[in-house]
Structure formats: structure tokens, C-alpha cells
Write an enzyme that holds these catalytic residues in place. Structure first.
Site, PDB file in Angstrom:
ATOM      1  N   ASP A 133      11.645 -23.060 -41.680  1.00 36.58           N
ATOM      2  CA  ASP A 133      10.973 -22.711 -42.929  1.00 36.58           C
ATOM      3  C   ASP A 133      10.212 -21.377 -42.818  1.00 36.58           C
ATOM      4  OD1 ASP A 133      10.210 -23.956 -45.596  1.00 36.58           O
ATOM      5  OD2 ASP A 133       8.222 -23.527 -44.795  1.00 36.58           O
ATOM      6  N   ASP A 150      14.690 -25.447 -53.601  1.00 30.53           N
ATOM      7  CA  ASP A 150      13.759 -24.505 -54.243  1.00 30.53           C
ATOM      8  C   ASP A 150      14.381 -23.792 -55.435  1.00 30.53           C
ATOM      9  OD1 ASP A 150      11.830 -24.987 -52.274  1.00 30.53           O
ATOM     10  OD2 ASP A 150      12.519 -23.323 -51.021  1.00 30.53           O
TER      11      ASP A 150
HETATM   12  O1  ISL Z   1      10.743 -21.325 -54.191  1.00 37.02           O
HETATM   13  C1  ISL Z   1      10.119 -20.342 -53.909  1.00 37.02           C
HETATM   14  C2  ISL Z   1       9.030 -19.858 -54.711  1.00 37.02           C
HETATM   15  O2  ISL Z   1       9.506 -19.179 -55.820  1.00 37.02           O
HETATM   16  C3  ISL Z   1      10.398 -19.621 -52.702  1.00 37.02           C
HETATM   17  O3  ISL Z   1       9.816 -18.392 -52.689  1.00 37.02           O
HETATM   18  C4  ISL Z   1       9.887 -20.472 -51.548  1.00 37.02           C
HETATM   19  O4  ISL Z   1       8.530 -20.736 -51.707  1.00 37.02           O
HETATM   20  C5  ISL Z   1      10.081 -19.767 -50.267  1.00 37.02           C
HETATM   21  O5  ISL Z   1      11.466 -19.536 -50.145  1.00 37.02           O
HETATM   22  C6  ISL Z   1       9.611 -20.595 -49.108  1.00 37.02           C
HETATM   23  O6  ISL Z   1      10.193 -21.873 -49.164  1.00 37.02           O
HETATM   24  C7  ISL Z   1       9.954 -22.775 -48.149  1.00 37.02           C
HETATM   25  O7  ISL Z   1       8.596 -22.868 -47.779  1.00 37.02           O
HETATM   26  C8  ISL Z   1       7.710 -23.386 -48.752  1.00 37.02           C
HETATM   27  C9  ISL Z   1       8.220 -24.670 -49.416  1.00 37.02           C
HETATM   28  O8  ISL Z   1       7.461 -24.938 -50.571  1.00 37.02           O
HETATM   29  C10 ISL Z   1       9.679 -24.569 -49.799  1.00 37.02           C
HETATM   30  O9  ISL Z   1      10.134 -25.801 -50.315  1.00 37.02           O
HETATM   31  C11 ISL Z   1      10.421 -24.154 -48.574  1.00 37.02           C
HETATM   32  O10 ISL Z   1      11.817 -24.140 -48.761  1.00 37.02           O
HETATM   33  C12 ISL Z   1       6.414 -23.661 -48.047  1.00 37.02           C
HETATM   34  O11 ISL Z   1       6.653 -24.463 -46.926  1.00 37.02           O
END
Ligand code: ISL
Ligand code: CA
Length: 537
Positions: free
Chosen positions: A199, A322
Site C-alpha cells: 500500500d 479505490d
Molecule cells: O482512492 C484514492 C483517493 O482518491 C487514491 O488516491 C488512494 O487513496 C491511494 O491510491 C492510496 O490507496 C491506498 O491507501 C489508502 C487506502 O485508503 C486505499 O484503499 C489504498 O488502496 C490508505 O491506506
């Protein structure tokens, strides 16, 4: 030449909360996944990416981890996990876990200790700073809140959180923290997991001194928290400590990666095996994902062509937990005919490229965005916070329209297993609404229909699994200036496969360049109908 297993197979992403409930509490769980393993095997996938299943207060639905070595109570027990892993492996399916170590939950024991006093041994596990004249230490905006800092009264300092205030960022400069993370990773590897999806791994290192971003108010400043030089030190150390010698696969969610810096993480340095880039996902937003702009085929072709040539091996995906549902986003839901054809077209266009496909649960049956009626139906912290902030400045309509089109909850409604009211997902009250279109879009009915999206995905996976051209062939973009068609060639040892996809809602003449013996033919009637597909060899 032997290829690693992760170049040989198709991945399937499971969002456990919405996959299958086994005990009627409305929440998907591990025993639910276990009950669907035969389905995964039937589909032909070779590996699963499992979204977080760790103990969590669920502010960001599992991406806020309270204990990295415990299973979330609602999802089951560690015994259930072991059984799941065994069940996958016995079917020849590998498992990669989600690794969320840019931040933890504020309820993690490390943070509880860390915030308790300035001289606590865990203080430096997180990023604490003094305020500036009573304000935040710098002007950084977070992904989910206006400021990336929260004030903590106990010690009169602020902590950094690039996501919600309940997701404090871990301090990777601290070697003790780093080695605790490596121990945890090795603990999971020793259990037998086959790798990790990491992540926001590109955000681990922050610029020294945490400089202010350019601009007024809170400024989103990835130039100071993404792809910093120290990131590479951390990733190399992680590789040495955890997996250089293992037969595993680690894929980074490398937010803000570019074709220029991509090889610094997946090239010869081999910090990671694969990366996720978001250029396609970002292409229908202007500046921010909440400002929609129409799909631009020319831009899409350029992005794909650039990436296919920039790195040796890409990840291929149309969505994840996401992103909105791809058929609603880049296909058409104007009629059943168009939904079905456009879903198949999109799958063909993406998954026959060079790289490793990642299919997101429900995509294989053509699940669509959800028609959310009002705020009470939202579950995602990102959408809920966006709406609350927008309300302050009278931009509620803008925010709501954005959420309908792009909100993450669109991809998080339960998997549609059958046409019954609860879609076969649960017998209880689901944690998030079930799309009523489960009556026509569901696994049970589509499995029985040979022309369904589901059977198309299954055939496409099989085609790919059995074709060296599709797996290992070079990529060459064709018809670069054609305004409707996306076409490319895959070549391997004197063999060629031609892929031609109509991305438009108008028919298109079939160019002679793509003629051959047809392997896939959809919506072909002398011309390529809207969203028609022709694959030939
Ligand atoms: O969906 C987004 C916001 O518009 C992306 O920018 C997302 O936050 C980003 O890709 C990071 O995503 C990951 O980390 C986040 C989590 O909320 C997401 O579900 C995960 O895929 C924080 O852990
Ligand atoms: Ca359950």
C-alpha cells in the site's frame, strides 16, 4: 528461459468485506472466501491479492491496522486464515497479502505508546513535530482531511497523517520501526504467503525538514512525500531482509510513479517485482479525480504505449477497491447489449497487453456503479469527508456528483452471486447496500450463459494462460491516429496476435491491417459495431 510464476498467471483481487458472508452478520469473511475457492479455480486465476484482513477499527476499512499479526474479528480467526491459505495452495492458487506500512491505526499499540510521552521508546515510531505559532508544522494537505497534521494535547505536539487522522504515518527513518516491520513480513512469509501488495509504498520516505508545499492554504505536496531518495534505501533493505531469496512476488502501489522513475523501483535494482501506476485511472479527472473529464482515446493510447515500452513488465488492471466500476466508467450501461459488449471489449483491450492482469472482484460479471440515493448510504471515509468539507463552501452538488461517478463505495458493494434479494452475499443486513441489478448481473446466471461476461472472462484467462504470444510477446501499437479504435500487435517467435477494440459508440470500418484468422469476434458485422472486438492471428 524460465519465467517467474507471477508472469505466468492472472491475479484476482478480493475485497473481503464484500466478497461472501458466511454467518449472516452482513460482513464478508474468511470462511465466506473459503466457500468460494472452487469458483476461483473454475475462473482460471493463478493468484489472489487479498485486501487487508488484519485487526482494525475500520476507519478506512482495514487500511488502518491495529495489529499486523491478528485477524480482524469480523473476518474470522487465524485458523480460518490458515485454512484459506491451504485451500488456495491445494488448488494451485497463490496468495499475496496487503502490506500497509506507510501508516498504522492510531489504535496500534505502537501509537498508543508513542503519543503517551515525548520520551517513550516508541515516540520515534511516528512523525511528531512542534507547531508553528500554534499552527500545523507545515502546510501539507492529506488525502482524506484538509491538513495532514493533527494536534495531540498530551505532549503538545503534532503528528503527521497523509490519510485520515486515525492513520498516523510511521517514521521510516527509525531503524527499530523498520526492523519490526521486516519481522512482521517474515512472520507472514514463514506462514506461507506468496508475497505482498504494498500500500502507497512510494510514500514511505518524506523529504528532510518536511518543507512547505507551494501555494496558499493546505497544499497537497507529493513532491515532498512521494519517491524521495531514501525510499530506495528502505525498499532495498526490505528486500534483503525479507524476500530476496524467496519465490515470492511483491507489487508496489507506487502512487505518483512516472514512466521516467518507474525503473528505479522495478528495473535492474529489483527493489520490487511489479508496480501499479495510475495514469489510466487518473485520465478522466482534471487535476483531481472529482473534476470529471471525458475519456480521451488518444490519451489512453499514449499512456498504454508509453508504459508498455517504459518497463519490461506491467500490471494490467481496470480498477480496484479505490476506483469506480470500469463498465460504468469507460464502457456503457446505456443498454444490456452495450454493457455486455463493452465489458468484454475492455477486458480484451487490457488483459491481452504485455504484463500481469489483476481482475477486481465483480468485474468479471460486469458489475456497475451503485446509484447511491443519499449520504446515509456512503461508507467510505474519503467520500464522507469530501462531502463534509464541500458543504462548508457550498460545493455540495459538485462533491455529490463526483462521489456518484468516482466514489470508492461504487466498487465496494457486495459481490453478486445470484439473483436473490441479498444476491447470495449474506442472509443478514449487508454492511453496504447490494446493487438491485443483481437480478440480472450475477455469477449464478452468468455461469450458465455461454455468452455472458463471466464466461468471456474465463475464456480470455484460458486463452492467455495457454498462449506464449500473449504472455511473452512484444507489444506494438497499431493505428495510432485512429479516432475510434485501439489496436495492437503482440509478437513472439514468428507468431503474431492482433487485437483491435472499438472504444466508441459508433461503428467503425475494419482496417485491413488487423485481418487474420479470428480468435475473438464480438459485434462484427462487416464493420466493428460500438465496442466491438476483433482478435486474430
Ligand atoms: O482512492 C484514492 C483517493 O482518491 C487514491 O488516491 C488512494 O487513496 C491511494 O491510491 C492510496 O490507496 C491506498 O491507501 C489508502 C487506502 O485508503 C486505499 O484503499 C489504498 O488502496 C490508505 O491506506
Ligand atoms: Ca460475516
Amino acid at each position: 528461459m524460465a519465467y517467474p510464476w507471477w508472469k505466468e498467471c492472472v491475479f484476482y483481487q478480493i475485497y473481503p468485506r464484500s466478497f461472501q458472508d458466511s454467518n449472516g452478520d452482513g460482513i464478508g469473511d474468511l470462511r465466506g472466501i473459503i466457500s468460494r475457492l472452487d469458483y476461483l479455480q473454475w475462473l482460471g486465476i493463478g493468484a489472489v491479492w487479498l485486501c487487508p484482513v488484519y485487526d482494525s477499527p475500520n476507519v478506512d476499512i482495514g487500511y488502518d491496522i491495529r495489529n499486523y499479526e491478528a485477524i480482524m474479528a469480523e473476518f474470522g480467526t487465524m485458523e480460518d486464515f490458515d485454512e484459506l491459505l491451504k485451500g488456495l495452495h491445494s488448488r494451485g492458487i497463490r496468495l499475496i497479502m496487503d502490506l500497509v506500512v506507510n501508516h498504522s491505526s492510531d489504535e496500534h499499540a505502537w501509537f498508543v505508546e508513542s503519543r503517551s510521552s515525548k520520551d517513550n521508546p516508541y515516540r520515534d515510531y511516528y512523525i511528531w513535530r512542534d507547531g508553528k505559532d500554534g499552527y500545523e508544522p507545515n502546510n501539507w494537505a492529506s488525502f482524506f482531511t484538509p491538513s495532514a497534521w493533527s494536534y495531540d494535547e498530551t505532549t503538545d505536539q503534532w503528528y503527521l497523517h497523509l490519510f485520515s487522522e486515525k492513520q498516523p504515518d510511521l517514521n521510516w527513518e527509525n531503524p527499530r520501526l523498520r526492523h519490526e516491520v521486516y519481522d512482521m513480513m517474515n512472520w507472514w512469509f514463514d506462514k506461507g504467503v506468496d508475497g505482498f501488495r504494498m500500500d502507497v509504498i512510494s510514500l514511505l520516505a518524506k523529504a528532510p525538514g518536511l518543507p512547505d508545499g507551494q501555494g496558499d492554504g493546505y497544499v497537497f505536496s507529493p513532491e515532498y512525500f512521494a519517491f524521495q531518495p531514501k525510499l530506495h534505501d528502505y525498499l532495498r533493505e526490505m528486500r534483503e531482509q525479507c524476500f530476496a531469496w524467496r519465490n515470492c512476488m511483491c507489487v508496489g502501489e507506487t502512487s505518483f510513479v512516472t514512466t521516467e522513475n518507474a525503473n528505479s523501483v522495478v528495473g535492474d535494482g529489483r527493489e520490487l517485482d511489479l508496480l501499479f501506476q495510475f495514469d489510466v485511472m487518473d485520465m478522466d479527472g482534471e487535476g483531481s479525480k472529482w473534476n470529471p473529464i471525458p475519456f480521451d482515446l488518444m490519451r489512453f493510447k499514449k499512456i498504454i504505449n508509453d508504459w508498455q515500452h517504459a518497463i519490461d513488465w506491467n500490471t494490467l488492471f481496470w480498477g480496484n477497491h479505490d476506483q469506480p466500476r470500469v463498465v460504468s466508467r469507460f464502457g456503457s450501461t446505456a443498454s444490456e447489449e452495450l454493457r455486455i459488449r463493452s465489458a468484454k471489449m475492455l477486458a480484451t483491450a487490457m488483459y491481452l497487453l504485455r504484463g500481469t492482469p489483476f481482475i477486481y472482484q465483480g468485474e468479471e460479471i460486469g458489475m456497475t456503479n451503485y446509484p447511491f440515493a443519499d449520504e446515509s448510504e456512503l461508507r467510505d471515509v474519503e467520500s464522507i469527508n469530501l462531502l463534509a468539507e464541500a458543504r462548508k463552501t457550498g460545493r455540495e452538488v459538485w462533491a455529490w456528483n463526483g462521489i456518484m461517478a468516482k466514489g470508492r463505495d461504487n466498487a465496494r458493494t457486495p459481490m453478486q452471486w445470484n439473483s436473490s434479494e441479498k444476491a447470495g452475499f449474506t442472509t443478514g443486513t449487508p454492511w453496504i447496500d447490494i446493487n438491485p441489478n443483481c437480478r440480472r448481473i450475477n455469477v449464478h446466471d452468468e455461469a450458465a450463459d455461454l455468452d455472458s461476461i463471466l464466461n468471456f472472462y474465463r475464456d480470455l484467462i484460458e486463452l492467455r494462460n495457454n498462449s506464449d504470444v500473449l504472455k511473452y510477446g512484444d507489444f506494438e501499437l497499431m493505428l495510432p491516429d485512429h479516432p475510434q479504435l485501439f489496436a495492437y500487435k503482440r509478437c513472439y517467435k514468428n507468431k503474431t496476435i492482433l487485437v483491435c477494440c472499438n472504444f466508441s459508440t459508433e461503428s467503425a470500418a475494419i482496417p485491413q491491417e488487423v485481418a487474420g484468422r479470428n480468435i475473438i469476434e464480438l459485434g462484427v458485422e462487416n464493420t466493428l459495431l460500438p465496442f466491438g472486438v476483433l482478435v486474430s492471428e
